[in-house]
Design an enzyme around this catalytic site. Structure first.
Site, PDB file in Angstrom:
ATOM      1  N   GLU A  57       0.808  -1.217   0.000  1.00  0.00           N
ATOM      2  CA  GLU A  57       0.000   0.000   0.000  1.00  0.00           C
ATOM      3  C   GLU A  57       0.844   1.271   0.000  1.00  0.00           C
ATOM      4  OE1 GLU A  57      -2.503  -3.352   1.065  1.00  0.00           O
ATOM      5  OE2 GLU A  57      -0.573  -2.653   1.905  1.00  0.00           O
ATOM      6  N   HIS A 126     -10.616  -6.236   8.669  1.00  0.00           N
ATOM      7  CA  HIS A 126     -11.456  -6.074   7.482  1.00  0.00           C
ATOM      8  C   HIS A 126     -12.723  -5.262   7.763  1.00  0.00           C
ATOM      9  CE1 HIS A 126      -8.837  -9.335   6.237  1.00  0.00           C
ATOM     10  NE2 HIS A 126      -9.314  -9.272   5.009  1.00  0.00           N
TER      11      HIS A 126
END
Length: 334
Positions: A57, A126
């Protein structure tokens, strides 16, 4: 359209409008993303505009910053909210500050798409709601759609905006359906000052339901909950006004304060922990600007100051109708 379909259609429209709009992210190409939000775009626009990236990322954001300095507009997908933290340094120390650091010489028109919040029964990392961490950082815009129409409009306005925009997508609402007028934002962006109009419109809250007794403020995943609570409260004689913030930063304080002055009671609902959250900021602004109009303290309904729990317990953690209606009862008692 579904909300996922509306975001897809909005990105497609932006890519057709501007050949320098690019998509980057993990598995967004042939797979179409974990939630299939980019489905079909790789087939139609090819490898050079819809790019699968390594699982890095920080590298994705850093690459987008470099490309923005060469006049490209990157739309990045962070696969899940909890995966954004490896990129936190790039986002907060580079992306957010480059325009200021260069005295306006450099603009970074980058959109970071973040599927966020809970309600899908996912595993650890998540189902996070990290928006307050980024709202605290000057130089970033944060928006979150609550309807397919807003998803379609906001993603195109975010891409047109010259500032970095974090686009928080409520993943539990991806499959909600609604009517979408595709002409509205097109007419806006086709004007000579379309970029400025889009940036200004993106920062405005909307009154999703009018009411006279209580102001209920929400954004993203909790707007539907707020509307449901308002309907139930109405059946018991309390008329609740629901405001969809749309923009988390900057906050459209004017719309909320105007409503607070009419109703005298305000409740803020979000999935993120209430401690040090966006609801606390909004509560402070309402108290500062509408204190003598309030009949009760501003209340907040949100997540608890704990790590997000496992899927089996997430519905005990998330705001629900009982908690919101209890807050309505408490403010109405004053």
């Amino acid at each position: 359209m579904t909300m996922a379909g509306a975001i897809n259609a909005g990105m497609r429209a932006a890519m057709e409008r501007d050949p320098k709009v690019l998509l980057m992210g993990e598995d967004i190409g042939a797979l179409g993303g974990v939630f299939r939000v980019t489905d079909g775009l790789h087939k139609d626009f090819g490898d050079s505009r819809v790019m699968d990236t390594p699982l890095a990322e920080s590298g994705i954001v850093g690459t987008a910053i470099g490309m923005a300095m060469r006049d490209y507009r990157s739309v990045i997908e962070i696969q899940f909210d909890g995966f954004i933290f490896p990129a936190y340094d790039q986002i907060t120390t580079q992306l957010a500050k480059m325009h200021y650091r260069s005295r306006g010489a450099i603009t970074l028109p980058i959109v970071i798409r973040v599927p966020f919040a809970g309600g899908i029964g996912a595993v650890e990392h998540h189902s996070e709601s990290p928006e307050a961490l980024f709202a605290h950082t000057a130089g970033l815009r944060l928006v979150s759609p609550a309807t397919p129409q807003d998803a379609y409009d906001l993603i195109q306005q975010a891409i047109a905006c010259p500032d970095p925009v974090m686009f928080f997508e409520p993943k539990a609402r991806y499959w909600d359906k609604g009517e979408v007028d595709v002409s509205r934002v097109k007419a806006q962006l086709d004007q000579p000052d379309g970029e400025a109009l889009a940036t200004a419109e993106m920062a405005k809250a909307r009154v999703a339901r009018e009411g006279a007794d209580v102001t209920l403020v929400a954004y993203g995943p909790t707007v539907r909950l707020a509307l449901q609570a308002a309907e139930l409260a109405s059946a018991e004689g309390t008329e609740v006004e629901v405001i969809d913030l749309r923009s988390i930063s900057p906050l459209d304080s004017d719309t909320v304060v105007a409503s607070a002055k009419r109703t005298g009671r305000v409740i803020v609902v979000h999935e993120a922990p209430t401690s040090f959250g966006s609801g606390a900021e909004l509560s402070a602004r309402v108290t500062e600007q509408a204190f003598f109009h309030l009949h009760a303290p501003v209340l907040r309904v949100g997540g608890f100051h704990t790590p997000y729990p496992g899927a089996k317990f997430e519905h005990d953690y998330l705001p629900n109708l009982d908690r919101v209606l209890d807050a309505v009862d408490r403010v109405m008692a004053h």
